[in-house]
Scaffold this motif. Structure first.
Motif, short mmCIF file in Angstrom:
data_model
loop_
_atom_site.label_atom_id
_atom_site.label_comp_id
_atom_site.label_asym_id
_atom_site.label_seq_id
_atom_site.Cartn_x
_atom_site.Cartn_y
_atom_site.Cartn_z
N SER A 500 0.97 8.55 -6.93
CA SER A 500 0.19 8.03 -8.15
C SER A 500 -1.05 8.85 -8.11
O SER A 500 -1.30 9.71 -7.29
CB SER A 500 0.01 6.68 -8.08
OG SER A 500 -0.84 6.63 -6.81
N ALA A 501 -1.91 8.57 -9.29
CA ALA A 501 -2.84 9.61 -9.42
C ALA A 501 -4.00 8.67 -10.15
O ALA A 501 -3.88 7.91 -10.94
CB ALA A 501 -2.54 10.63 -10.32
N LEU A 502 -5.33 9.07 -9.81
CA LEU A 502 -6.41 8.74 -10.57
C LEU A 502 -6.89 9.86 -11.49
O LEU A 502 -7.12 11.06 -11.05
CB LEU A 502 -7.39 8.35 -9.47
CG LEU A 502 -7.32 7.07 -8.34
CD1 LEU A 502 -8.19 7.25 -7.37
CD2 LEU A 502 -7.14 6.03 -9.34
N VAL A 503 -7.11 9.39 -12.73
CA VAL A 503 -7.26 10.66 -13.80
C VAL A 503 -8.64 10.56 -14.30
O VAL A 503 -8.96 9.40 -14.80
CB VAL A 503 -6.10 10.49 -14.89
CG1 VAL A 503 -6.19 11.54 -15.86
CG2 VAL A 503 -4.69 11.22 -14.07
N GLU A 552 8.04 14.02 -5.71
CA GLU A 552 6.67 14.40 -6.16
C GLU A 552 6.31 13.75 -7.39
O GLU A 552 5.14 13.94 -7.54
CB GLU A 552 6.70 15.85 -6.21
CG GLU A 552 6.99 16.69 -5.02
CD GLU A 552 7.16 18.24 -5.33
OE1 GLU A 552 6.31 18.95 -4.80
OE2 GLU A 552 7.86 18.84 -6.11
N LYS A 553 7.20 13.24 -8.08
CA LYS A 553 6.82 12.93 -9.40
C LYS A 553 5.60 11.61 -9.51
O LYS A 553 5.73 10.86 -8.42
CB LYS A 553 7.93 12.21 -10.32
CG LYS A 553 8.99 13.41 -10.59
CD LYS A 553 10.10 12.67 -11.45
CE LYS A 553 11.07 13.81 -11.64
NZ LYS A 553 10.49 14.94 -12.42
N ILE A 554 4.70 11.57 -10.30
CA ILE A 554 3.71 11.07 -10.47
C ILE A 554 4.14 9.60 -11.23
O ILE A 554 4.39 9.62 -12.31
CB ILE A 554 2.13 11.51 -11.07
CG1 ILE A 554 1.77 12.60 -10.25
CG2 ILE A 554 1.33 10.31 -11.27
CD1 ILE A 554 0.92 13.72 -10.87
N LYS A 555 4.33 8.51 -10.53
CA LYS A 555 4.93 7.48 -11.21
C LYS A 555 3.98 6.30 -11.69
O LYS A 555 4.34 5.22 -12.36
CB LYS A 555 5.89 6.76 -10.15
CG LYS A 555 7.14 7.71 -9.87
CD LYS A 555 8.15 7.14 -8.96
CE LYS A 555 9.22 8.00 -8.65
NZ LYS A 555 10.39 7.49 -7.95
N GLU A 596 1.78 -3.43 -9.22
CA GLU A 596 2.40 -3.56 -10.64
C GLU A 596 3.68 -2.91 -10.57
O GLU A 596 4.42 -3.08 -11.60
CB GLU A 596 1.51 -3.09 -11.69
CG GLU A 596 0.22 -3.96 -11.91
CD GLU A 596 -0.83 -3.31 -12.91
OE1 GLU A 596 -0.47 -2.48 -13.55
OE2 GLU A 596 -1.51 -3.91 -13.38
N ALA A 597 4.02 -1.90 -9.46
CA ALA A 597 5.13 -0.91 -9.73
C ALA A 597 6.59 -1.59 -9.36
O ALA A 597 7.42 -1.36 -9.67
CB ALA A 597 4.92 0.05 -8.72
N GLY A 598 6.29 -2.92 -8.98
CA GLY A 598 7.74 -3.57 -8.72
C GLY A 598 8.28 -3.20 -7.27
O GLY A 598 7.58 -2.73 -6.52
#
Length: 610
Positions: A500-503, A552-555, A596-598
């Motif tokens: 995940s990412a903080l943007v 690697e994908k940011i989900k 929240e991602a389930g």
């Protein structure tokens, strides 16, 4: 050239071989003013003799707390001339951080730039037994006890030099290559800052090796805006003056775009964030053009990228692409280069990995960026690209006299005369990083088929997902930062089931986008919660994800309302991320993302994506 034994030989060589009328340039009001070589060297002599009169001598430590300005350079060489070592301090540090550096180094004196820094030091002096003197460049009307103005220091030193004309040369001659030149404290990304001990021999080797790799010449005009308190800019300025080049000091990082156009420099050193901002401005300018010109602009950028890729592969640009490049140069590239002053021979980039996309686009437009790599502990340069062989995505080949090898874990090790003497007052930490003469950088990388070094991440920052996949966060962050809507990003996911990412968005671009799309809002916080803005960032991240393996994908992501700041301890003065601090500060938002991602993705641990 005169024999180059210590850094003290650089001013001597300047006077003997170059003697320019504009050795240094600085802004005063609306005008750029010049300092001739003889004046600059005279100030070094007078400041050194003034310090000697205060009792500063060989083996002492003198701190230097100032923004970039001619007095910084003069003070640096003056301290070195006494045989003392320089302890540079970032002007953005908090008083408690300054206190730690002064106490740990045992500084006998400190030179500060202004009354704000003077007051910070005054509040600490009662707790620092070793600190005897403070010199202030821009003094208040009344000087406190134990404080001297810079002008007063020069006046005192000039009198001493007049009464003992042989004393300065004798003092400089007594400085030896193995003497300690500087204690430079690390930025503390992983803990308490450590004092890196660099000798004259360490820095002299790095200067000569860098000058052999990078063609600095006396006719160059070099723009200085990175902090001189960082070893990168400081060593590069030693290179500039070793080759007799002129240095112009920007007023601040914010004035750089204007300074580039006003001065038309031939060389400038920067960090990747500067190039990201320049690239972002280029994209903003293109987006604002009328439809036909906008199409031409984006076509030109696509041509630049293709040219950059071909050049990176070591191939010549031929045929149709060559014709397209010539047309794009006339229609797009010349205007872009003009925004950088029009005379730039090359940029140097260091301090963090540079996005390959940005490097390729700039290279394709005829703007050379020489990306290099090093650490404070290596004085600092280990490797750098060459003007005739720029390889975007790499930091170039090791410089002369520097050995590099990759151990079984992928960590980069190096051995050379540039490697530090050790950490000040910390033998245990020294033994941990220097083993059998090899310095362990803590960085992961490899050497490609051309012998160029490729950096992938920090050894201690590699993320390992709960599915066992290893993810390099800096690589993902650099991809995100190529997007003009994203100003900062921190990737998380260690021991988690996905990334995940903080943007931190570009607030300026958010306002422009809202105006373009007719989005109504009350304040920036309200705008950043708007569904259309959240969807915009989601789509920008999706573009990055298209280039990544599944694991690697940011989900998931969260948009933050303010930038990461050095004064908040979230990034270092050199803009490196303090990952642990940020993860702790935003723990609630991170936990919220994963909650929240389930349920876990049954394919998250599946083989085949790595």
């Amino acid at each position: 050239m005169t024999e180059f034994r210590t850094l003290c030989d650089i001013p001597t060589q300047l006077q003997a071989e170059y003697r320019k009328s504009d050795q240094l340039l600085y802004k005063s009001g609306a005008e750029w003013r010049a300092i001739p070589t003889d004046d600059f060297c005279g100030r070094i002599r007078d400041a050194a003799m003034g310090l000697a009169r205060l009792g500063i001598s060989r083996g002492d430590r003198v701190a230097l707390l100032s923004e970039n300005r001619p007095e910084w350079a003069a003070a640096d060489y003056a301290i070195l001339a006494t045989g003392a070592s320089v302890v540079p301090i970032y002007p953005t540090l908090l008083p408690e951080q300054i206190e730690h550096l002064l106490r740990d180094s045992g500084a006998a004196a400190i030179i500060v730039s202004n009354t704000t820094h003077l007051e910070a030091v005054r509040s600490l002096r009662g707790r620092l037994a070793s600190l005897r003197w403070c010199v202030v460049m821009d003094p208040p009307a009344a000087l406190p006890e134990g404080t001297l103005s810079w002008a007063g220091l020069l006046e005192s030193g000039a009198g001493e030099a007049a009464s003992r004309p042989e004393a300065f040369d004798a003092m400089v001659a007594a400085v030896q290559p193995d003497d300690l030149a500087s204690i430079i404290y690390t930025s503390g990304t992983t803990g308490v800052p450590k004092g890196v001990m660099l000798t004259h021999a360490n820095l002299v080797h790095n200067v000569t090796a860098c000058c052999a790799a990078v063609p600095f010449v006396s006719s160059d005009l070099c723009l200085s805006f990175l902090p001189l308190s960082h070893v990168y800019e400081r060593m590069v300025e030693y290179c500039y003056l070793y080759r007799g080049a002129t240095i112009a000091y920007a007023e601040s990082i914010d004035t750089v775009p204007r300074d580039l156009q006003d001065l038309e420099p031939t060389i400038a050193c920067a960090v990747p964030r500067v190039f990201e901002k320049i690239y972002g401005r280029v994209l903003d300018a293109g987006a604002a053009l009328p439809p036909l010109r906008r199409w031409v602009f984006y076509w030109g950028l696509a041509v630049a990228r293709r040219c950059g890729v071909v050049s990176r592969q070591g191939r010549k640009i031929r045929g149709q692409l060559r014709l397209q490049q010539a047309l794009a140069d006339r229609l797009v590239f010349r205007a872009m280069r003009a925004r950088l002053g029009g005379r730039l021979r090359f940029f140097v980039s260091g301090g963090a990995p540079l996005s390959r996309e940005i490097a390729e686009v700039f290279l394709g437009m005829g703007v050379i960026i020489l990306e290099g790599y090093g650490l404070t502990e290596t004085s600092p340069v280990i490797a750098v690209n060459r003007v005739d062989t720029v390889c975007p995505g790499t930091v170039g080949r090791p410089i002369e006299g520097v050995e590099v090898q990759i151990d079984e874990t992928g960590e980069i090790l190096t051995r050379s005369p540039s490697v530090m003497k050790g950490y000040y007052n910390n033998e245990e930490a020294t033994r941990e990083v220097i083993v059998d003469g090899w310095f362990h950088t803590g960085d992961i990388g490899h050497l490609d088929e051309r012998g160029c070094l490729v950096i992938t991440d920090r050894k201690k920052e590699i993320l390992k997902t709960s599915g066992g996949k290893m993810v390099a966060p800096q690589y993902l962050e650099n991809l995100l930062l190529t997007d003009r809507f994203i100003a900062q990003a921190v990737v998380v996911g260690d021991r988690r089931r996905f990334i995940s990412a903080l943007v931190v968005p570009s607030f300026e671009m958010m306002r422009s986008y809202a105006a373009l799309k007719g989005i109504e809002y009350n304040g920036m916080d309200d705008l950043l919660r708007h569904p259309r803005i959240v969807d915009l960032i989601r789509r920008r991240i999706a573009r990055v994800n298209d280039r990544l393996a599944r694991y690697e994908k940011i989900k998931a992501f969260r948009i933050l309302e303010r930038e990461f700041r050095p004064e908040a301890g979230e990034i270092t003065p050199t803009l490196k991320v303090r990952r642990k601090v940020i993860e702790e500060r935003y723990r609630d938002r991170i936990e919220e993302m994963y909650a929240e991602a389930g349920p876990p993705d049954p394919e998250a641990a599946a083989p085949g994506d790595g």
